[in-house]
Scaffold this motif. Structure first.
Motif, PDB file in Angstrom:
ATOM      1  N   GLU A  88       0.835  -1.199   0.000  1.00 28.63           N
ATOM      2  CA  GLU A  88       0.000   0.000   0.000  1.00 28.63           C
ATOM      3  C   GLU A  88       0.867   1.244   0.000  1.00 28.63           C
ATOM      4  O   GLU A  88       2.061   1.195   0.319  1.00 28.63           O
ATOM      5  N   GLU A  89       0.284   2.357  -0.388  1.00 27.00           N
ATOM      6  CA  GLU A  89       1.026   3.611  -0.430  1.00 27.00           C
ATOM      7  C   GLU A  89       1.291   4.119   0.982  1.00 27.00           C
ATOM      8  O   GLU A  89       0.498   3.919   1.891  1.00 27.00           O
ATOM      9  N   GLY A  90       2.434   4.778   1.139  1.00 28.21           N
ATOM     10  CA  GLY A  90       2.803   5.315   2.441  1.00 28.21           C
ATOM     11  C   GLY A  90       3.828   6.418   2.270  1.00 28.21           C
ATOM     12  O   GLY A  90       4.021   6.938   1.164  1.00 28.21           O
ATOM     13  N   SER A 130       5.554   8.738  -1.378  1.00 31.97           N
ATOM     14  CA  SER A 130       5.088  10.110  -1.603  1.00 31.97           C
ATOM     15  C   SER A 130       6.127  10.996  -2.275  1.00 31.97           C
ATOM     16  O   SER A 130       5.808  12.098  -2.723  1.00 31.97           O
ATOM     17  N   CYS A 147       7.803   2.198   4.656  1.00 39.45           N
ATOM     18  CA  CYS A 147       6.997   1.509   3.645  1.00 39.45           C
ATOM     19  C   CYS A 147       5.763   0.846   4.254  1.00 39.45           C
ATOM     20  O   CYS A 147       5.061   0.091   3.580  1.00 39.45           O
ATOM     21  N   GLY A 148       5.518   1.112   5.534  1.00 41.49           N
ATOM     22  CA  GLY A 148       4.333   0.581   6.188  1.00 41.49           C
ATOM     23  C   GLY A 148       4.464  -0.828   6.694  1.00 41.49           C
ATOM     24  O   GLY A 148       3.462  -1.480   7.009  1.00 41.49           O
TER      25      GLY A 148
END
Length: 306
Positions: free
Chosen positions: A13-15, A19, A75-76
């Motif tokens: 997922e985006e994190g 960004s 990166c989560g």
């Protein structure tokens, strides 16, 4: 090298790390990790500073151990050392794995259906819980603590069983799942990450053999010291030793060297210390240089320049 880690994972997922372009990770988040390769769909790229990470990417990066945790967090992904691991199968790999686990404080529990193999493992490790039972039985797994274990490792002699059990453990939200397969083409039957981290001993051995052969083919002191397949075996991580014959590479900041496309210097090992490569760093005689590449048949460090 235990001085640094080269880790592969899939960004789900985006994190924070997605960004900004890669070159801004160091300045904005004080990250000292270096992304060495990105697997996006069926394409593998050796990234530059302008590339961005995207959800779904398979990422290979280099970092010192403490910094690796920070980058994974960006990166989560939260990592912690497992305290207990449930192992399915009591073969040769399990024997050596238990020895390594005990050294770092992980408590293994082994499930083995064959009473002879179970008894043999119990004799080798009397302080390890070895359960003579069918580990593919859902009720047995839940009774033995699949829901509460920190890691599940499927090491039976049958690829299909390992894949199915790995997929089941992932579905039960086990934090870490490792699945052994003997035939790498079996991964084509399932989607990425549905069986956790897939390990193919045959591929690992092949990489070592290829590294040895490549070293024998090279000349002088600049042989390929080690070779690993990365990014779903679509790229390589190579280690070279720098000598006096590489004067065109030494003493020059990496940003001023004209590398061939598809090559990235990831790390420099100098007198026992690791340098995660940046543009201001230089290569010096005696260094061990680790690079990632999609270029085939690199047999000498001098071949990395245009």
């Amino acid at each position: 090298h235990r001085l640094f880690e080269m880790i592969e994972f899939r960004l789900t997922e985006e994190g924070p790390a997605t960004s900004v372009p890669l070159h801004e990770l160091a300045s904005r988040y004080n990250s000292r990790a270096l992304v060495c390769a990105i697997r996006r769909g069926k394409e593998t790229m050796i990234p530059n500073g302008n590339d961005r990470l995207m959800a779904g990417d398979g990422i290979c990066f280099a970092a010192e151990p403490a910094e690796a945790e920070r980058f994974l967090s960006l990166c989560g992904i939260k990592r912690r050392m497992p305290k207990q691991a449930l192992i399915l199968g009591a073969g040769h790999i399990t024997y050596y794995l238990i020895r390594m686990m005990r050294e770092i404080g992980i408590r293994p529990v082994v499930m083995e259906q064959d009473p002879v193999a179970a008894a043999r493992m119990d004799q080798f490790f009397p302080d390890v819980l070895v359960i003579n039972s069918d580990g593919t039985n859902r009720d047995v797994l839940e009774e033995e603590g699949l829901d509460t274990t920190d890691a599940f490792i499927s090491l039976t002699g049958t690829d299909e069983i390992n894949l199915l059990m790995g997929m089941y453990a992932v579905r039960k939200d086990v934090p870490r799942v490792i699945t052994k397969i003997s035939r790498s083409n079996m991964t084509d039957l399932i989607d990425n990450d549905r069986a956790g981290s897939i390990v193919c001993p045959r591929d690992i051995i092949a990489s070592r053999v290829v590294g040895y052969v490549r070293a024998m083919e090279s000349a002088g002191d600049s042989n390929v010291e080690t070779l690993y397949r990365i990014a779903d075996r679509s790229a390589e991580a190579l280690e070279f030793i720098v000598n006096e014959e590489h004067s065109e590479l030494t003493g020059i900041p990496l940003r001023d060297l004209h590398f061939r496309e598809g090559i990235l210097v990831c790390a420099i090992i100098r007198r026992g210390k690791v340098i995660i490569a940046r543009g201001n760093d230089t290569i010096e005689p005696g260094d061990h240089v680790i690079l990632s590449t999609t270029v085939n048949q690199l047999t000498d460090l001098s071949m990395i320049l245009r």
